[in-house]
Design a protein around this motif. Structure first.
Motif, PDB file in Angstrom:
ATOM      1  N   TYR A  65      45.652  41.276  65.736  1.00 37.48           N
ATOM      2  CA  TYR A  65      44.378  40.638  65.384  1.00 37.48           C
ATOM      3  C   TYR A  65      44.098  40.722  63.896  1.00 37.48           C
ATOM      4  O   TYR A  65      43.557  39.783  63.306  1.00 37.48           O
ATOM      5  CB  TYR A  65      43.222  41.240  66.187  1.00 37.48           C
ATOM      6  N   LEU A  66      44.453  41.824  63.249  1.00 36.43           N
ATOM      7  CA  LEU A  66      44.247  41.955  61.818  1.00 36.43           C
ATOM      8  C   LEU A  66      45.109  40.955  61.043  1.00 36.43           C
ATOM      9  O   LEU A  66      44.635  40.293  60.117  1.00 36.43           O
ATOM     10  CB  LEU A  66      44.556  43.382  61.368  1.00 36.43           C
ATOM     11  N   VAL A  67      46.356  40.813  61.449  1.00 32.40           N
ATOM     12  CA  VAL A  67      47.252  39.851  60.800  1.00 32.40           C
ATOM     13  C   VAL A  67      46.740  38.430  60.994  1.00 32.40           C
ATOM     14  O   VAL A  67      46.740  37.611  60.067  1.00 32.40           O
ATOM     15  CB  VAL A  67      48.693  40.009  61.338  1.00 32.40           C
ATOM     16  N   ARG A  68      46.281  38.116  62.191  1.00 34.65           N
ATOM     17  CA  ARG A  68      45.754  36.778  62.460  1.00 34.65           C
ATOM     18  C   ARG A  68      44.508  36.505  61.622  1.00 34.65           C
ATOM     19  O   ARG A  68      44.343  35.423  61.068  1.00 34.65           O
ATOM     20  CB  ARG A  68      45.461  36.619  63.953  1.00 34.65           C
ATOM     21  N   LEU A  69      43.624  37.496  61.517  1.00 35.00           N
ATOM     22  CA  LEU A  69      42.425  37.339  60.699  1.00 35.00           C
ATOM     23  C   LEU A  69      42.792  37.101  59.237  1.00 35.00           C
ATOM     24  O   LEU A  69      42.234  36.217  58.577  1.00 35.00           O
ATOM     25  CB  LEU A  69      41.532  38.573  60.838  1.00 35.00           C
ATOM     26  N   ALA A  70      43.744  37.871  58.737  1.00 30.08           N
ATOM     27  CA  ALA A  70      44.196  37.677  57.353  1.00 30.08           C
ATOM     28  C   ALA A  70      44.768  36.277  57.165  1.00 30.08           C
ATOM     29  O   ALA A  70      44.529  35.636  56.133  1.00 30.08           O
ATOM     30  CB  ALA A  70      45.232  38.739  56.993  1.00 30.08           C
ATOM     31  N   ASP A  71      45.501  35.790  58.153  1.00 33.11           N
ATOM     32  CA  ASP A  71      46.076  34.447  58.079  1.00 33.11           C
ATOM     33  C   ASP A  71      44.961  33.398  58.005  1.00 33.11           C
ATOM     34  O   ASP A  71      44.995  32.509  57.159  1.00 33.11           O
ATOM     35  CB  ASP A  71      46.970  34.204  59.298  1.00 33.11           C
ATOM     36  N   ILE A  72      43.973  33.523  58.860  1.00 31.86           N
ATOM     37  CA  ILE A  72      42.863  32.565  58.888  1.00 31.86           C
ATOM     38  C   ILE A  72      42.104  32.569  57.565  1.00 31.86           C
ATOM     39  O   ILE A  72      41.684  31.531  57.069  1.00 31.86           O
ATOM     40  CB  ILE A  72      41.890  32.904  60.054  1.00 31.86           C
ATOM     41  N   LEU A  73      41.925  33.755  56.986  1.00 33.57           N
ATOM     42  CA  LEU A  73      41.164  33.884  55.744  1.00 33.57           C
ATOM     43  C   LEU A  73      42.028  33.762  54.496  1.00 33.57           C
ATOM     44  O   LEU A  73      41.525  33.889  53.381  1.00 33.57           O
ATOM     45  CB  LEU A  73      40.419  35.228  55.734  1.00 33.57           C
ATOM     46  N   ASP A  74      43.328  33.536  54.683  1.00 33.26           N
ATOM     47  CA  ASP A  74      44.278  33.387  53.576  1.00 33.26           C
ATOM     48  C   ASP A  74      44.242  34.610  52.645  1.00 33.26           C
ATOM     49  O   ASP A  74      44.103  34.481  51.426  1.00 33.26           O
ATOM     50  CB  ASP A  74      44.010  32.092  52.796  1.00 33.26           C
ATOM     51  N   ILE A  75      44.343  35.786  53.263  1.00 31.32           N
ATOM     52  CA  ILE A  75      44.381  37.043  52.517  1.00 31.32           C
ATOM     53  C   ILE A  75      45.763  37.660  52.683  1.00 31.32           C
ATOM     54  O   ILE A  75      46.247  37.818  53.799  1.00 31.32           O
ATOM     55  CB  ILE A  75      43.284  38.008  53.025  1.00 31.32           C
ATOM     56  N   ASP A  76      46.390  37.991  51.579  1.00 30.32           N
ATOM     57  CA  ASP A  76      47.701  38.628  51.583  1.00 30.32           C
ATOM     58  C   ASP A  76      47.496  40.124  51.782  1.00 30.32           C
ATOM     59  O   ASP A  76      47.189  40.859  50.838  1.00 30.32           O
ATOM     60  CB  ASP A  76      48.413  38.334  50.261  1.00 30.32           C
ATOM     61  N   LEU A  77      47.639  40.574  53.017  1.00 31.33           N
ATOM     62  CA  LEU A  77      47.376  41.975  53.346  1.00 31.33           C
ATOM     63  C   LEU A  77      48.240  42.939  52.541  1.00 31.33           C
ATOM     64  O   LEU A  77      47.749  43.981  52.088  1.00 31.33           O
ATOM     65  CB  LEU A  77      47.611  42.229  54.832  1.00 31.33           C
ATOM     66  N   ALA A  78      49.501  42.624  52.375  1.00 33.32           N
ATOM     67  CA  ALA A  78      50.381  43.518  51.621  1.00 33.32           C
ATOM     68  C   ALA A  78      49.890  43.674  50.188  1.00 33.32           C
ATOM     69  O   ALA A  78      49.860  44.792  49.651  1.00 33.32           O
ATOM     70  CB  ALA A  78      51.818  43.004  51.655  1.00 33.32           C
ATOM     71  N   GLU A  79      49.485  42.583  49.579  1.00 33.58           N
ATOM     72  CA  GLU A  79      49.023  42.626  48.190  1.00 33.58           C
ATOM     73  C   GLU A  79      47.706  43.386  48.065  1.00 33.58           C
ATOM     74  O   GLU A  79      47.551  44.237  47.191  1.00 33.58           O
ATOM     75  CB  GLU A  79      48.865  41.209  47.632  1.00 33.58           C
ATOM     76  N   VAL A  80      46.741  43.106  48.929  1.00 32.38           N
ATOM     77  CA  VAL A  80      45.453  43.800  48.804  1.00 32.38           C
ATOM     78  C   VAL A  80      45.589  45.279  49.163  1.00 32.38           C
ATOM     79  O   VAL A  80      44.890  46.118  48.595  1.00 32.38           O
ATOM     80  CB  VAL A  80      44.316  43.122  49.594  1.00 32.38           C
ATOM     81  N   ALA A  81      46.492  45.620  50.060  1.00 31.95           N
ATOM     82  CA  ALA A  81      46.725  47.035  50.386  1.00 31.95           C
ATOM     83  C   ALA A  81      47.342  47.750  49.188  1.00 31.95           C
ATOM     84  O   ALA A  81      46.965  48.887  48.869  1.00 31.95           O
ATOM     85  CB  ALA A  81      47.621  47.157  51.611  1.00 31.95           C
ATOM     86  N   ARG A  82      48.281  47.090  48.519  1.00 28.23           N
ATOM     87  CA  ARG A  82      48.887  47.679  47.318  1.00 28.23           C
ATOM     88  C   ARG A  82      47.832  47.892  46.244  1.00 28.23           C
ATOM     89  O   ARG A  82      47.751  48.967  45.635  1.00 28.23           O
ATOM     90  CB  ARG A  82      50.001  46.769  46.795  1.00 28.23           C
ATOM     91  N   GLN A  83      46.981  46.886  46.016  1.00 27.24           N
ATOM     92  CA  GLN A  83      45.918  47.008  45.019  1.00 27.24           C
ATOM     93  C   GLN A  83      44.940  48.118  45.376  1.00 27.24           C
ATOM     94  O   GLN A  83      44.514  48.886  44.512  1.00 27.24           O
ATOM     95  CB  GLN A  83      45.167  45.682  44.874  1.00 27.24           C
ATOM     96  N   LYS A  84      44.593  48.207  46.649  1.00 28.17           N
ATOM     97  CA  LYS A  84      43.662  49.242  47.102  1.00 28.17           C
ATOM     98  C   LYS A  84      44.244  50.634  46.862  1.00 28.17           C
ATOM     99  O   LYS A  84      43.542  51.540  46.412  1.00 28.17           O
ATOM    100  CB  LYS A  84      43.354  49.031  48.585  1.00 28.17           C
ATOM    101  N   LEU A  85      45.531  50.800  47.147  1.00 27.47           N
ATOM    102  CA  LEU A  85      46.182  52.093  46.928  1.00 27.47           C
ATOM    103  C   LEU A  85      46.209  52.433  45.444  1.00 27.47           C
ATOM    104  O   LEU A  85      45.951  53.581  45.059  1.00 27.47           O
ATOM    105  CB  LEU A  85      47.591  52.074  47.518  1.00 27.47           C
ATOM    106  N   GLU A  86      46.499  51.446  44.597  1.00 25.74           N
ATOM    107  CA  GLU A  86      46.483  51.685  43.148  1.00 25.74           C
ATOM    108  C   GLU A  86      45.090  52.107  42.681  1.00 25.74           C
ATOM    109  O   GLU A  86      44.951  53.048  41.886  1.00 25.74           O
ATOM    110  CB  GLU A  86      46.922  50.434  42.392  1.00 25.74           C
ATOM    111  N   ASN A  87      44.056  51.419  43.156  1.00 26.90           N
ATOM    112  CA  ASN A  87      42.682  51.760  42.779  1.00 26.90           C
ATOM    113  C   ASN A  87      42.321  53.168  43.256  1.00 26.90           C
ATOM    114  O   ASN A  87      41.681  53.927  42.532  1.00 26.90           O
ATOM    115  CB  ASN A  87      41.690  50.748  43.351  1.00 26.90           C
ATOM    116  N   SER A  88      42.714  53.496  44.469  1.00 28.87           N
ATOM    117  CA  SER A  88      42.423  54.827  45.009  1.00 28.87           C
ATOM    118  C   SER A  88      43.151  55.911  44.228  1.00 28.87           C
ATOM    119  O   SER A  88      42.607  57.003  44.013  1.00 28.87           O
ATOM    120  CB  SER A  88      42.793  54.892  46.488  1.00 28.87           C
ATOM    121  N   ALA A  89      44.374  55.623  43.803  1.00 31.16           N
ATOM    122  CA  ALA A  89      45.127  56.595  43.006  1.00 31.16           C
ATOM    123  C   ALA A  89      44.412  56.886  41.690  1.00 31.16           C
ATOM    124  O   ALA A  89      44.395  58.032  41.227  1.00 31.16           O
ATOM    125  CB  ALA A  89      46.543  56.081  42.747  1.00 31.16           C
ATOM    126  N   GLU A  90      43.797  55.876  41.103  1.00 29.37           N
ATOM    127  CA  GLU A  90      43.044  56.064  39.858  1.00 29.37           C
ATOM    128  C   GLU A  90      41.739  56.813  40.107  1.00 29.37           C
ATOM    129  O   GLU A  90      41.356  57.669  39.325  1.00 29.37           O
ATOM    130  CB  GLU A  90      42.756  54.721  39.201  1.00 29.37           C
TER     131      GLU A  90
END
Length: 105
Positions: A65-90
């Motif tokens: 369901y999460l993958v399908r939601l990301a597809d519908i909303l045109d969100i690249d989950l891998a990219e936003v997860a990477r960005q979120k991890l970078e922000n959290s590391a800072e």
């Protein structure tokens, strides 16, 4: 997920609100499997079937369901997860937070 949905003509049911509600329902089903397990025994208890199989199935439903939601909303989950991890590391450098749970910031 998109092909699976298209083959069944289910896209008409996959608006963001409906997908979020389905996702929440599946997270609830996953949580139910852990509800009465002692926290310090949960990982050990999930290491064997039938609980391991059930947990895996519910996790797969959540992911689907999460993958399908990301597809519908045109969100690249891998990219936003990477960005979120970078922000959290800072925000939470190891020297300041090692072994410490951060307070809500």
């Amino acid at each position: 997920m998109r092909a699976f949905t298209d083959e069944r003509d289910w896209a008409k049911f996959h608006d963001p609100k409906s997908l979020i509600l389905a996702l929440v329902g599946e997270v609830g089903e996953l949580a139910e499997l852990f509800q009465w397990l002692p926290a310090d025994e949960a990982a050990q208890k999930v290491s064997s079937d039938p609980l391991r199989r059930r947990v895996g199935e519910e996790m797969a439903d959540v992911l689907a369901y999460l993958v399908r939601l990301a597809d519908i909303l045109d969100i690249d989950l891998a990219e936003v997860a990477r960005q979120k991890l970078e922000n959290s590391a800072e925000r939470f450098p190891p020297a300041d937070f090692r072994g410490e749970a951060p307070e809500k910031i």
